[in-house]
Design a protein around this motif. Structure first.
Motif, mmCIF file in Angstrom:
data_model
loop_
_atom_site.group_PDB
_atom_site.id
_atom_site.type_symbol
_atom_site.label_atom_id
_atom_site.label_comp_id
_atom_site.label_asym_id
_atom_site.label_seq_id
_atom_site.Cartn_x
_atom_site.Cartn_y
_atom_site.Cartn_z
ATOM 1 N N PRO B 34 0.879 -1.607 0.464
ATOM 2 C CA PRO B 34 0.078 0.281 -0.099
ATOM 3 C C PRO B 34 1.312 1.179 0.027
ATOM 4 O O PRO B 34 -0.138 2.264 -0.596
ATOM 5 C CB PRO B 34 -0.699 0.258 1.024
ATOM 6 N N ARG B 35 2.233 1.272 0.077
ATOM 7 C CA ARG B 35 2.496 2.333 1.068
ATOM 8 C C ARG B 35 3.275 3.034 -1.093
ATOM 9 O O ARG B 35 2.873 4.180 -0.801
ATOM 10 C CB ARG B 35 3.783 2.278 2.397
ATOM 11 N N LEU B 36 4.086 1.929 -1.447
ATOM 12 C CA LEU B 36 4.530 1.626 -2.312
ATOM 13 C C LEU B 36 3.763 2.023 -3.861
ATOM 14 O O LEU B 36 3.804 3.248 -4.063
ATOM 15 C CB LEU B 36 5.040 0.760 -2.764
ATOM 16 N N GLY B 37 2.186 1.676 -3.027
ATOM 17 C CA GLY B 37 1.034 1.907 -3.944
ATOM 18 C C GLY B 37 0.793 3.359 -3.891
ATOM 19 O O GLY B 37 0.251 3.836 -5.401
ATOM 20 N N ARG B 38 0.658 3.874 -2.695
ATOM 21 C CA ARG B 38 0.453 5.666 -2.616
ATOM 22 C C ARG B 38 1.339 6.196 -3.804
ATOM 23 O O ARG B 38 1.079 7.331 -4.009
ATOM 24 C CB ARG B 38 0.334 5.341 -1.187
ATOM 25 N N ALA B 39 2.866 6.142 -3.269
ATOM 26 C CA ALA B 39 3.459 6.817 -3.493
ATOM 27 C C ALA B 39 3.786 7.253 -4.983
ATOM 28 O O ALA B 39 3.889 7.530 -6.175
ATOM 29 C CB ALA B 39 4.925 6.053 -2.968
ATOM 30 N N LEU B 40 3.960 6.001 -5.656
ATOM 31 C CA LEU B 40 3.506 5.045 -7.068
ATOM 32 C C LEU B 40 2.269 6.156 -7.575
ATOM 33 O O LEU B 40 2.563 7.297 -8.999
ATOM 34 C CB LEU B 40 3.898 4.315 -7.907
ATOM 35 N N ALA B 41 1.499 5.804 -7.148
ATOM 36 C CA ALA B 41 0.243 6.678 -7.718
ATOM 37 C C ALA B 41 -0.128 8.251 -7.530
ATOM 38 O O ALA B 41 -0.081 8.782 -8.700
ATOM 39 C CB ALA B 41 -1.435 5.962 -7.196
ATOM 40 N N ALA B 42 0.689 8.689 -6.843
ATOM 41 C CA ALA B 42 0.382 9.753 -6.221
ATOM 42 C C ALA B 42 1.906 10.548 -7.413
ATOM 43 O O ALA B 42 1.701 11.856 -7.999
ATOM 44 C CB ALA B 42 1.867 10.155 -5.308
ATOM 45 N N ALA B 43 3.058 9.547 -7.809
ATOM 46 C CA ALA B 43 3.991 10.123 -9.263
ATOM 47 C C ALA B 43 3.229 9.912 -10.250
ATOM 48 O O ALA B 43 3.441 10.990 -11.450
ATOM 49 C CB ALA B 43 5.449 9.989 -8.500
ATOM 50 N N ASP B 51 0.717 0.126 -13.062
ATOM 51 C CA ASP B 51 1.203 -0.547 -12.990
ATOM 52 C C ASP B 51 2.719 -0.832 -12.950
ATOM 53 O O ASP B 51 3.315 -1.511 -12.990
ATOM 54 C CB ASP B 51 1.385 -0.156 -14.953
ATOM 55 N N ALA B 52 3.069 0.871 -11.785
ATOM 56 C CA ALA B 52 4.232 0.534 -11.935
ATOM 57 C C ALA B 52 5.450 0.193 -10.265
ATOM 58 O O ALA B 52 5.437 -0.350 -10.915
ATOM 59 C CB ALA B 52 4.150 2.227 -11.846
ATOM 60 N N THR B 53 3.127 0.338 -9.932
ATOM 61 C CA THR B 53 3.566 -0.683 -8.863
ATOM 62 C C THR B 53 3.992 -2.542 -8.767
ATOM 63 O O THR B 53 4.493 -2.816 -8.106
ATOM 64 C CB THR B 53 2.468 -0.623 -7.956
ATOM 65 N N ALA B 54 2.868 -2.777 -9.645
ATOM 66 C CA ALA B 54 3.169 -4.080 -9.739
ATOM 67 C C ALA B 54 3.989 -4.875 -10.432
ATOM 68 O O ALA B 54 4.799 -5.752 -10.201
ATOM 69 C CB ALA B 54 1.531 -4.302 -11.139
ATOM 70 N N GLU B 55 4.997 -3.767 -11.104
ATOM 71 C CA GLU B 55 6.009 -3.804 -12.163
ATOM 72 C C GLU B 55 7.607 -3.878 -11.308
ATOM 73 O O GLU B 55 8.027 -4.985 -11.323
ATOM 74 C CB GLU B 55 6.616 -3.179 -13.213
ATOM 75 N N ALA B 56 6.744 -3.211 -10.124
ATOM 76 C CA ALA B 56 8.079 -3.299 -8.908
ATOM 77 C C ALA B 56 7.997 -4.146 -8.347
ATOM 78 O O ALA B 56 8.762 -5.396 -7.711
ATOM 79 C CB ALA B 56 8.305 -1.837 -7.723
#
Lengths: 309, 168
Positions: B34-43, B51-56
């Motif tokens: 969730p933390r990663l997802g929020r940050a990449l969604a914010a970006a 998509d970036a979160t899933a790839e990471a």
């Protein structure tokens, strides 16, 4: 109206966020590892290729679907394609844009040079956007926008400079290896960007935005640019916009595609020369406040960041 | 981008992984996803950020044996997600779609998208989610003082774009 901005941001994010599940991860990951890794090891390809090759199943389907759309392929009776209207007028505009691209001068930049792009960004308030992008992706570039400057980090030997050794893949602004035929460029997009076309709005949007990204932020050889326009021309779902204007008021003719959740993006061409002028996007419905646009002012090769052509 | 494959192969097909690894990775995804997802969604906006979160995370799963001991793995994966999305210099979209009622300013998605990426990261994570400056700094690789600067300027610009002048 709520006044607590933090609560509002939180609500917006929570409504729009969809968390990634293990199933999502497994759908992407094991397919790569089991099906692709042997080939990757044999060919000595890096991680970027590994990721992209992971979409091999879909990519193969996409390749078939689009092949069916290409002239002379003889497979136009595919049922999913029959539902999609091929707008001959939009295709005609794109064909003309391709022909115009072929008349552009060809210049091959050196790896240590930079691609300079200059845009007017924004619809209601405009900002000058300038970017110096590394030709081979290994050198730090520069982006100036809205009175601020930032580094576009280069990727040297797999690591970003000054980023504590974080791994990266170079993002070159010149792509000598990109094919110059519609079919070849489609395969390239599949391999390089993992692009899945599909037949719906989402697939079309992916194709449109990826092609626009290449047209806007890379230095393309004339035949490469023409191939991208031809690829769009041969893909159903694009429609013509007879009268369109870019964000600085230049009138032209547009080719549009639908945003997945309402609204359109339009690429605008000069009505006489069919040179690309810019792009404008407008949401609809709940997204009616979404607007974006940019007008191309310059694209050129320079020797160092900050240098103007 | 839609993920490859439909049902997905069984996990035991992944070389070098075992049930313990899977359990550890699932915990990691539950705690950090969730933390990663929020940050990449914010970006990058909702769709590209996901998509970036899933790839990471897929990259982390493939390389779990190697990566699991990295001290700041969320920060590392944030960079992996950024690398995945770097090529897409496209408009950032915060599209919630549908007809659901909401109580935020209608112009908020567009106004957020108009901020610089770093301003948006700071504003969303600190102001929207209550992260500390240090947490954002560790996740994004930006210094805490820089996060503070981006937060101040981002909030100022956001309020200006929305035409609100509260100090919340």
């Amino acid at each position: 109206m709520r006044t607590d901005l933090g609560d509002q941001i939180h609500e917006l994010m929570e409504r729009g966020l969809r968390l990634v599940s293990m199933a999502d991860i497994e759908n992407r990951s094991p397919a790569r590892v089991t099906a692709v890794r042997p080939a990757v090891a044999r060919l000595g390809l890096g991680r970027g290729r590994l990721i992209l090759a992971g979409a091999a199943g879909i990519a193969a389907c996409v390749a078939l679907a689009v092949t069916a759309l290409l002239p002379g392929s003889g497979s136009g009776s595919h049922t999913s394609q029959a539902r999609v209207h091929l707008d001959r007028t939009a295709a005609s505009v794109l064909h003309r844009a391709a022909l115009a691209a072929l008349r552009l001068p060809a210049r091959t930049p050196q790896p240590d040079q930079f691609v300079y792009v200059e845009w007017a960004n924004g619809v209601r308030t405009r900002q000058l956007y300038q970017a110096w992008l590394s030709v081979d992706g290994t050198r730090n570039g520069l982006i100036r926008s809205g009175g601020r400057s930032s580094v576009d980090p280069g990727c040297h030997h797999g690591h970003q400079a000054g980023q504590h050794g974080y791994s990266c893949v170079p993002a070159p602004a010149f792509l000598p290896g990109m094919p110059a035929t519609p079919r070849g460029v489609l395969r390239y997009l599949e391999k390089t960007y993992g692009l899945g076309l599909g037949t719906g709005k989402k697939g079309l949007d992916r194709l449109g935005t990826t092609v626009d990204g290449l047209l806007s932020f890379t230095y393309l050889l004339p035949r490469q640019r023409a191939a991208l326009y031809e690829l769009l021309a041969q893909t159903p779902g694009f429609t013509v916009v007879p009268h369109a204007a870019d964000v600085i008021g230049r009138q032209g003719i547009g080719v549009s595609w639908a945003l997945p959740r309402g609204g359109d993006i339009i690429i605008i061409f000069d009505r006489r020369t069919y040179a690309e002028l810019g792009l404008i996007a407008k949401g609809s419905g709940k997204d009616r406040n979404y607007e974006f646009g940019r007008a191309l002012l310059k694209i050129a090769i320079v020797s160092k960041t900050g240098q103007l052509p | 981008m839609q993920a490859a494959g439909g049902s997905g192969p069984v996990v035991s097909a992944v070389p070098g992984t075992a049930n313990d690894d899977r359990a550890a990775f699932e915990r990691f995804v539950k705690e950090t996803g969730p933390r990663l997802g929020r940050a990449l969604a914010a970006a990058y906006g909702f769709e590209d950020g996901r998509d970036a979160t899933a790839e990471a995370l897929a990259y982390a799963w493939e390389n779990w044996q190697k990566l699991r001991h990295i001290a700041n793995l969320p920060g590392y994966l944030f960079r992996v997600g950024q690398t995945h999305s770097r090529r897409r210099r496209q408009p950032v979209l915060f599209d919630i779609g549908g007809d659901a009622e909401y109580s935020f300013e209608p112009g908020l998605p567009k106004a957020l998208a108009a901020l610089s990426q770093r301003q948006r990261l700071a504003v969303v994570l600190v102001h929207g989610y209550g992260y500390t400056l240090r947490e954002v700094a560790e996740l994004t690789g930006i210094r805490p003082t820089t996060v503070q600067n981006h937060l101040s300027r981002g909030l100022l610009r956001l309020r200006s774009l929305l035409g609100v002048d509260d100090e919340n």
